[in-house]
Structure formats: C-alpha cells, structure tokens
Design a protein around this motif. Structure first.
Motif, PDB file in Angstrom:
ATOM      1  N   GLN A 263      26.062  36.687  31.465  1.00  0.00           N
ATOM      2  CA  GLN A 263      25.705  37.356  32.824  1.00  0.00           C
ATOM      3  C   GLN A 263      25.519  38.815  32.353  1.00  0.00           C
ATOM      4  OE1 GLN A 263      28.702  36.376  35.540  1.00  0.00           O
ATOM      5  NE2 GLN A 263      27.527  36.875  37.379  1.00  0.00           N
ATOM      6  N   LYS A 264      26.099  39.466  31.375  1.00  0.00           N
ATOM      7  CA  LYS A 264      26.000  40.789  31.031  1.00  0.00           C
ATOM      8  C   LYS A 264      24.484  40.913  30.628  1.00  0.00           C
ATOM      9  CE  LYS A 264      30.430  42.040  29.299  1.00  0.00           C
ATOM     10  NZ  LYS A 264      31.103  42.698  28.078  1.00  0.00           N
ATOM     11  N   ILE A 265      23.848  39.962  29.733  1.00  0.00           N
ATOM     12  CA  ILE A 265      22.478  39.918  29.138  1.00  0.00           C
ATOM     13  C   ILE A 265      21.695  40.024  30.397  1.00  0.00           C
ATOM     14  CG2 ILE A 265      20.791  38.609  27.683  1.00  0.00           C
ATOM     15  CD1 ILE A 265      23.559  38.115  25.829  1.00  0.00           C
ATOM     16  N   TYR A 266      21.852  39.074  31.361  1.00  0.00           N
ATOM     17  CA  TYR A 266      20.996  38.838  32.222  1.00  0.00           C
ATOM     18  C   TYR A 266      21.087  40.080  33.363  1.00  0.00           C
ATOM     19  CZ  TYR A 266      19.186  37.073  36.899  1.00  0.00           C
ATOM     20  OH  TYR A 266      18.336  37.169  37.885  1.00  0.00           O
TER      21      TYR A 266
ATOM     22  N   GLU B  70      31.011  42.955  36.673  1.00  0.00           N
ATOM     23  CA  GLU B  70      31.444  44.184  36.228  1.00  0.00           C
ATOM     24  C   GLU B  70      33.098  44.211  35.683  1.00  0.00           C
ATOM     25  OE1 GLU B  70      28.690  46.970  38.901  1.00  0.00           O
ATOM     26  OE2 GLU B  70      30.487  45.944  39.865  1.00  0.00           O
ATOM     27  N   LEU B  71      33.613  43.044  35.865  1.00  0.00           N
ATOM     28  CA  LEU B  71      35.192  43.402  35.543  1.00  0.00           C
ATOM     29  C   LEU B  71      35.376  43.522  34.021  1.00  0.00           C
ATOM     30  CD1 LEU B  71      36.691  40.598  38.222  1.00  0.00           C
ATOM     31  CD2 LEU B  71      36.595  43.139  38.064  1.00  0.00           C
ATOM     32  N   ASP B  72      34.452  43.335  33.227  1.00  0.00           N
ATOM     33  CA  ASP B  72      34.719  43.870  31.796  1.00  0.00           C
ATOM     34  C   ASP B  72      34.978  45.302  31.729  1.00  0.00           C
ATOM     35  OD1 ASP B  72      32.015  44.058  32.443  1.00  0.00           O
ATOM     36  OD2 ASP B  72      31.502  44.460  30.211  1.00  0.00           O
ATOM     37  N   GLU B  73      34.664  46.099  32.616  1.00  0.00           N
ATOM     38  CA  GLU B  73      35.039  47.414  32.909  1.00  0.00           C
ATOM     39  C   GLU B  73      36.740  47.951  33.031  1.00  0.00           C
ATOM     40  OE1 GLU B  73      32.669  49.801  34.978  1.00  0.00           O
ATOM     41  OE2 GLU B  73      30.728  48.832  34.353  1.00  0.00           O
ATOM     42  N   ILE B  74      37.379  46.659  33.571  1.00  0.00           N
ATOM     43  CA  ILE B  74      38.626  46.840  34.033  1.00  0.00           C
ATOM     44  C   ILE B  74      39.643  45.992  33.158  1.00  0.00           C
ATOM     45  CG2 ILE B  74      40.321  46.077  35.811  1.00  0.00           C
ATOM     46  CD1 ILE B  74      38.351  48.546  36.613  1.00  0.00           C
TER      47      ILE B  74
ATOM     48  N   ASP C 264      22.868  47.711  23.926  1.00  0.00           N
ATOM     49  CA  ASP C 264      22.886  47.622  25.417  1.00  0.00           C
ATOM     50  C   ASP C 264      24.058  46.932  25.824  1.00  0.00           C
ATOM     51  OD1 ASP C 264      20.491  48.903  25.113  1.00  0.00           O
ATOM     52  OD2 ASP C 264      19.135  47.285  25.328  1.00  0.00           O
ATOM     53  N   ILE C 265      24.699  46.058  25.220  1.00  0.00           N
ATOM     54  CA  ILE C 265      25.780  45.235  25.915  1.00  0.00           C
ATOM     55  C   ILE C 265      27.146  45.392  25.114  1.00  0.00           C
ATOM     56  CG2 ILE C 265      26.449  42.753  26.332  1.00  0.00           C
ATOM     57  CD1 ILE C 265      23.721  43.577  27.568  1.00  0.00           C
ATOM     58  N   ALA C 266      27.829  46.036  26.170  1.00  0.00           N
ATOM     59  CA  ALA C 266      29.355  46.198  25.797  1.00  0.00           C
ATOM     60  C   ALA C 266      30.136  44.695  25.279  1.00  0.00           C
ATOM     61  CB  ALA C 266      30.022  46.664  26.953  1.00  0.00           C
ATOM     62  N   GLY C 267      30.355  45.076  24.178  1.00  0.00           N
ATOM     63  CA  GLY C 267      31.404  44.034  23.623  1.00  0.00           C
ATOM     64  C   GLY C 267      30.449  43.311  22.572  1.00  0.00           C
ATOM     65  N   ILE C 268      29.194  43.300  22.427  1.00  0.00           N
ATOM     66  CA  ILE C 268      28.361  42.674  21.446  1.00  0.00           C
ATOM     67  C   ILE C 268      28.199  43.532  20.384  1.00  0.00           C
ATOM     68  CG2 ILE C 268      26.118  41.841  21.032  1.00  0.00           C
ATOM     69  CD1 ILE C 268      26.025  40.381  23.466  1.00  0.00           C
TER      70      ILE C 268
ATOM     71  N   ALA D 260      49.616  32.656  41.989  1.00  0.00           N
ATOM     72  CA  ALA D 260      49.389  31.195  42.042  1.00  0.00           C
ATOM     73  C   ALA D 260      47.751  30.882  41.821  1.00  0.00           C
ATOM     74  CB  ALA D 260      49.879  30.428  43.204  1.00  0.00           C
ATOM     75  N   LYS D 261      47.214  32.045  42.311  1.00  0.00           N
ATOM     76  CA  LYS D 261      45.728  31.830  42.391  1.00  0.00           C
ATOM     77  C   LYS D 261      45.107  33.081  41.815  1.00  0.00           C
ATOM     78  CE  LYS D 261      45.163  29.370  46.800  1.00  0.00           C
ATOM     79  NZ  LYS D 261      44.616  29.181  48.162  1.00  0.00           N
ATOM     80  N   PRO D 262      45.111  32.957  40.295  1.00  0.00           N
ATOM     81  CA  PRO D 262      44.471  34.103  39.520  1.00  0.00           C
ATOM     82  C   PRO D 262      43.032  33.870  39.512  1.00  0.00           C
ATOM     83  CG  PRO D 262      45.388  32.630  37.863  1.00  0.00           C
ATOM     84  CD  PRO D 262      45.911  32.305  39.364  1.00  0.00           C
ATOM     85  N   LEU D 263      42.255  35.214  39.015  1.00  0.00           N
ATOM     86  CA  LEU D 263      40.743  35.389  39.006  1.00  0.00           C
ATOM     87  C   LEU D 263      40.806  35.390  37.505  1.00  0.00           C
ATOM     88  CD1 LEU D 263      37.991  35.582  39.924  1.00  0.00           C
ATOM     89  CD2 LEU D 263      38.445  38.087  40.016  1.00  0.00           C
ATOM     90  N   TYR D 264      39.854  34.661  36.893  1.00  0.00           N
ATOM     91  CA  TYR D 264      39.624  34.523  35.443  1.00  0.00           C
ATOM     92  C   TYR D 264      38.355  35.058  35.285  1.00  0.00           C
ATOM     93  CZ  TYR D 264      43.716  32.006  34.571  1.00  0.00           C
ATOM     94  OH  TYR D 264      45.202  31.490  34.617  1.00  0.00           O
ATOM     95  N   ARG D 265      38.111  36.429  34.701  1.00  0.00           N
ATOM     96  CA  ARG D 265      36.771  36.890  34.640  1.00  0.00           C
ATOM     97  C   ARG D 265      36.701  37.750  33.408  1.00  0.00           C
ATOM     98  NH1 ARG D 265      35.234  33.466  37.459  1.00  0.00           N
ATOM     99  NH2 ARG D 265      33.558  33.648  38.916  1.00  0.00           N
ATOM    100  N   ALA D 266      35.750  37.806  32.535  1.00  0.00           N
ATOM    101  CA  ALA D 266      35.586  38.639  31.423  1.00  0.00           C
ATOM    102  C   ALA D 266      36.739  38.359  30.307  1.00  0.00           C
ATOM    103  CB  ALA D 266      35.393  39.812  31.761  1.00  0.00           C
TER     104      ALA D 266
END
Length: 731
Positions: A162-165, A636-640, A186-190, A576-582
C-alpha cells in the motif's frame, strides 16, 4: 504439505516485528475454527486465503496448522464475502453495509462491485458519493493486490504494497522494476537490503553503478538517522563495503563521481587535533553552513532594544519576582540581556526557569515583541506553565506550509520580534535550527536554554553542544543546585549520575526516587504492570495513562518497548475489536505516539496522543493530540506506534508525574550515563528504576556517548573568514 481454504475470523496474537500470528481460521464446509500459526505479515481479518503448511501438536494449545506459505483469494461463498467486506479492507463498506449488500446480491456481490457498482444504489443509505469511494478503493485494491503478488515472488512482505502504491500509483511495478533502489529512499521501512534483494532477483549485478551509487547515498542517509550530519571518508568506505559487499575501489570510484557531480560534498575538518576528510549529503552540508551564516548575521546586527543599566534591572527584577538570585544566575541574566546571542545551559534545579522569568520581566519593560518557543508540544506547554506566558512549538511559530512541507516564516517572511527565547534547545536538530534561524530578524536577540548533558536531538546533529564548543557563541553554564531542588532525590541523583557517581538508591517509599531490585525479566515485567495498573494510581492518585510513563532503553526483549507496549495495552485498554494495520494492533482509547514528522498533518516526531475513534467504513482513525484532532487513513498508520512504553530518546523534552524504567544488563548496548540522566530528569514527582545494581553501575560509569560526527562546530568557528559567501539552498 497440506492446504486449507477459508478466511481469518480472529487474530489472537500478532508480533509486529516479524508478522508472526496466531489466528482462528474458518475453513469452507467446517463449523469449528482451526488454529493457524505462522509468519503472515499484513493479512487482515476477513481475508480469504489459501494456506500451505503442516499440522502440528502444541503441548499446551493442542492441534495447530503451521503456515509455510499462503496466497490471498477473492472469497466465493456468502459468509466469506460478508466477512471480507466487514473487515474494512474496502473503504466505504463496514459491517452494516456489508450485511445489506450481501443480503441483496448474495454470491454475485463482488461481481456487482467490480462490474456494475451503480447497482449499489439499490441499498438503502448508499448514495453516489459512497459508491464513488467504494469504486475508487476497489480499483486501488486490485493494483495493490498485483503489487503484493509481485513482492511475494521476491520474498518481500506485502506490508509495503500500500505504501508503494501511495507513492507510485498505477505505475508501481514498472517503477520498482526500473530502479528498485528508489524504494530504500522513498518508502519508510524498506531499507537498502530489501531493495537490493529485489534488484538481485531482477538481474542487477552487485557491481552495477546504479546499485553502488544508490548504496552510497543510502548509507549516508542512514548515518543521518543515527545522528551524524557527516562522516569520516575512511570509516564510510569500510562501512559501505560491508553493506555493498564489493571491492572498496568500486565504491571509491562511484563516490568520486558523486562528489564531482556535487551530489555529495567532501571537506577537510580538524577534529581532536588532527585533520580528516569528511563527506556530507549536500543538503546537510548546506544546512550547517547556513546555520553558521545565520548565527553570524544575528550576532553582528544591532539590537532593537535600548541599552539599560543591567545590574539595576536585575535588582529590580528580584524585587518584582520576590526572589534572590545567586551570582552565577545574575551572570546568566546579565549576559543574556547584554549579548545578541546567548546560551544558558545547566541541569535540573540549577535555576534555568528562574533565570528565564527574570529575563522576561526585564525584557517586557523594553518591548512587547517577545516569542517563547520549544521543540515539542510538551516542552512548550511546560515553558508556558513556568512563565505564565504563551509559548509555541518551533514548528507552529514558523507556521507549517502544508503545500511545500516547509515553513511560511523564512528569510523573506521573517518573524516580527525583538527577543526570542528557545527552551529545551538540546533537542533542536540541524534541519530545524536552520529553518528557525533564517526566520529570525537580524535585530532580534536570541537566547537558547537547554541541558547539554542530556541526549542530543532525535534528528541529525548536536547543535547546542556544537554552538558552545565553537567558542563563537557566548554561554553561561549553571552548576549549583538551589534550595528546594536539594530536597528532591530525583534532582540530586540526576546530578550524581551526571558526575559518573552512583545515585542514592537506599530510599523509602516516601522518596520521589525509588530503586526496586529485581533480576528476573519476567518479574520486572510483572512489577511494572502492577505499579502502573494498581500500586501508583492507588497510592499517588496518578492516572495510569496520563500521569505515568514507562520508558525503556531498548526496543526488543521482555522488558523492551515492543513487549511492554503489548502487555500494558492488554492490561490498561483491552479491546474485543482491535484494528490490525502496519503490523500493529490498535484499540480505541490507546495511548499512541507519532514517530516521524508529518508537516501536512502538523504533527511531529514524539507527539503523544490518544485514539478517539476507529472508522472501519471510511478506513480512518481520529487521534487527539494536546491541541488538535488529526485524522489518519489506515494506510498512514505506520506513522503511529503505541506509547504505553516509549524510548528515552523519543520522550526527551517531555515530563510526566511518574517515570518508570527497567534497567537490566540485557540492555547492555544502550546503558549510558547521558541516557540514564535524561530518563531520570523526565520525572516530576516520582521516578522508579526496576532492575539490577550491576546494570545501574554500568550505565553510570559508561561516559562513552555514541559519538555524532557533525561539521557545525567547524562551520561556526570558520564563518568570520567567509562571512560574505553566497547563501546555500537547503533542499
């Protein structure tokens, strides 16, 4: 090897570092859930998967399917389709609309979204605007899935798709094939290694000029992330040879070409009595040269403030503020009023706040054009509390320009002030100091206040120390601890540590400084949890999230930042309902931190906030910071990051009622005097260290600070010879 087909119903455990998950998997035509385990980065609840792997029997958890490989599929049955749409993968569709859509279109649901999305108007509550959102996101997801497949063929985590896109859009795959090394930039984390892995599979030779040139710039960029603005050329060649794994001569040839073309700057610097060749990324070379020019400009211009009898003014301020100043404090005030540029440095309890108030009292009699600022929101808030005056963050003072990702205040649109006082100045990195100084008018006085014994800035540079070391900027160093500060064990122990002496750890529960001896890591983890959740809130009436901050020297390990965040999140804010991202798990009401500057959102590295709302339909998260609410797209949650536990570096400039820190020999690499000193001085009412006296002794005796290579000291020292040089652009 066996195969399973179905979808993920619930994630029980996720390791954000490597993507290892434990999840409940719903197979087709089966009522019971299957427990699956394996490294599956970026998979989401509701995704239809084809799994390859082996059945294992776990001694505690029973039969499990160990995933060796997997592919994402489009679900075909009604339950799978609904789960897929409920998951929040498609912006504009959440659980309510997912149920309505599937009830209407059944097995043809995804075909309708793909081929005839306007039919969604048949669903009550869905209008043309929402259909456009769904259609756009659906088409994006198609391309992102292609990028995921491309990355998987090169053994790269689909987390980055998603970051690349987002950066390269529809031409993502073509851009990566053309020059995979742009990913590292250009891509944070790579990093370079991941980009290099793709390049190798695409047929790039190890000695390819593109690879070597990209590698050289990448290594220099990574060094700025470690705090260096420049680097000795000999050490650089050794470091880059290890990373690039080619002959040093090949690297040197490419480096010479980059220097000739002015992409990288080479210069001779005198350090520790000997001359060495250093290299810079062009931008950082120009930042340091321009800082020196700006300091010289301000220093040599006349002041807008009229001359006064400073000694009389100091006596007058003492009466007005009902204080009695010591000789060294009077000297700091005298120099600050007398000079155009002045630095006041000293540890906690040495009177920096008292001096700031006295300078303000005198200056307010001369002008009402005064600015107070600090590098972070929390530091600015503290400055405002101390002075009872409005204080800005440096970023807000300079007015962030959302279009250019720069600042509106600059040399062409300077600040309108006669005096500016900057607190917590040790936290100002090279880039921020450059932008600040060029926005300060020549006739203004500038006073920097900070503690040079703390950790340097998170960003590259060591600006306050370099300004003092240059011997071109006047400064006063405060060393004496005054009156009420002497009664604080936090302050007295901080000064002992700063002198490389063991702190007094034999204190009772009434003291503001406590040391709890524990060797076992599991016991330390349990104690931290108990203190935060029960003991301190009960005894001190401190709020577990607002008034207590756990900090740790290291990222990994049982008492490292990552594990303590998960443990504290589970205890203080379960969901009980977490959000999984990044690769992370987020809950509403989570304590979180921004981990890199985002000028378009006006949030910055180290800002701490709270998740207010997670919107799975629009794929947005609202986070409340001290003075604003900021909306993040899921992508954008890789910033958090979670902030129940943070690094000492990230918490620099902030304060909290209570600081808790594990200190253990497993943190050996980062046990340093200035790190421990900085950690302790973050606590206002209570500091608790938990660990071993051996680890404490290692930290106290380790005076070796991770050396930062910078050119600012030399640039300031040499500026008088070249003061008329042309102004160098930053970026």
């Amino acid at each position: 090897m066996d195969t399973l087909q179905g979808y993920i119903d619930y994630v029980t455990f996720l390791n954000p570092e490597n993507g290892f998950i434990v999840a409940k998997f719903k197979e087709k035509q089966k009522k019971e859930f299957t427990t699956i385990v394996g490294v599956m980065p970026s998979v989401q609840v509701g995704e239809a998967l084809l799994l390859e792997g082996d059945w294992k029997s776990h001694p505690h958890f029973g039969r499990q399917f160990e995933v060796k490989g997997y592919s994402v599929e489009i679900p075909s049955d009604i339950v799978g389709i609904q789960k897929y749409l409920e998951s929040g993968l498609i912006k504009g569709i959440g659980p309510v609309y997912a149920e309505k859509i599937v009830k209407k279109f059944k097995e043809k649901t995804l075909d309708v979204i793909d081929d005839d999305p306007m039919r969604l108007l048949e669903i009550e509550g869905i209008g043309k605007k929402r259909i456009e959102m769904i259609r756009t996101n659906w088409n994006e997801q198609k391309i992102i899935r292609q990028v995921i497949i491309f990355l998987r063929t090169h053994n790269i985590s689909p987390t980055y798709a998603q970051k690349i896109y987002k950066i390269y859009g529809n031409s993502s795959i073509e851009k990566v094939k053309e020059n995979p090394y742009i990913l590292a930039k250009d891509i944070a984390g790579i990093g370079f290694k991941i980009a290099d892995n793709i390049a190798e599979k695409l047929g790039f030779e190890k000695s390819s000029p593109l690879r070597i040139a990209s590698g050289i710039e990448y290594v220099l960029f990574e060094l700025t992330n470690s705090g260096h603005t420049c680097y000795p050329i000999d050490n650089f060649l050794q470091k880059s040879q290890k990373i690039l794994e080619v002959d040093e001569d090949i690297i040197k040839t490419q480096l010479d070409g980059l220097i000739i073309n002015n992409h990288i700057i080479k210069e001779l610097l005198e350090k520790d009595g000997e001359k060495k060749e250093f290299i810079w990324l062009k931008s950082f070379y120009n930042f340091e040269k321009n800082i020196a020019k700006e300091l010289n400009r301000i220093e040599n211009a006349s002041s807008n403030l009229r001359q006064i009898d400073i000694d009389k003014a100091i006596d007058w301020s003492q009466k007005k503020l009902n204080i009695e100043l010591a000789w060294n404090q009077k000297k700091a005030i005298f120099e600050s009023i007398d000079k155009k540029l002045h630095i006041i440095t000293g540890g906690p309890g040495t009177g920096k706040s008292t001096i700031t108030n006295a300078i303000l009292k005198i200056s307010e009699a001369l002008t009402d054009s005064i600015y107070l600022a600090a590098p972070t929101g929390r530091a600015a808030k503290r400055l405002a509390e101390i002075t009872q005056k409005k204080a800005f963050t440096i970023h807000s003072l300079l007015e962030v320009d959302f279009v250019s990702s720069g600042f509106k205040k600059n040399e062409n649109n300077p600040l309108k002030c006669d005096l500016i006082i900057i607190d917590e100045a040790s936290m100002i990195d090279t880039l921020l100091l450059y932008h600040l100084l060029k926005a300060i008018p020549s006739n203004a006085k500038v006073i920097f206040v900070g503690d040079i014994d703390q950790l340097p800035s998170v960003g590259a540079g060591n600006t306050l120390k370099d300004m003092i070391a240059s011997e071109k900027v006047a400064y006063t160093k405060l060393t004496e601890i005054y009156r009420q500060a002497k009664d604080s064990k936090i302050i007295s122990n901080a000064h002992l540590i700063n002198k490389a002496e063991m702190p007094d750890i034999h204190t009772d529960e009434k003291s503001d400084f406590r040391f709890i001896y524990l060797e076992d890591l599991a016991e330390i983890e349990k104690k931290i949890l108990k203190l935060v959740e029960f003991e301190i809130p009960k005894k001190k009436k401190f709020h577990p999230l607002n008034d207590i901050q756990v900090i740790s020297p290291m990222k990994r390990g049982q008492v490292g930042i990552e594990n303590l965040n998960l443990v504290l999140q589970n205890a203080l804010n379960p969901s009980a309902k977490p959000l999984y991202r990044a690769g992370r798990r987020f809950h509403e009401k989570d304590k979180v931190m921004q981990i890199r500057n985002n000028y378009s959102k006006n949030v910055f590295n180290g800002d701490i906030g709270k998740i207010l709302h997670i919107d799975t339909i629009n794929q947005e998260v609202d986070i409340g910071f001290e003075d604003k609410v900021v909306t993040y797209d899921f992508s954008e949650l890789d910033e958090i990051a979670l902030a129940y536990c943070v690094s000492v570096h990230k918490y620099q400039g902030s304060e909290c009622q209570c600081i808790i820190m594990p200190i253990h020999t497993t943190h050996f690499k980062l046990l340093q005097k200035n790190l421990l000193y900085t950690a302790i001085t973050r606590g206002k009412k209570l500091v608790i260290l938990i660990g071993t006296t051996k680890a404490l002794a290692i930290a106290v005796k380790n005076k070796e600070v991770l050396k930062r290579h910078t050119g600012l000291e030399n640039a300031i020292r040499n500026i008088s010879d070249n003061a008329q040089d042309i102004f160098l652009p930053g970026f």
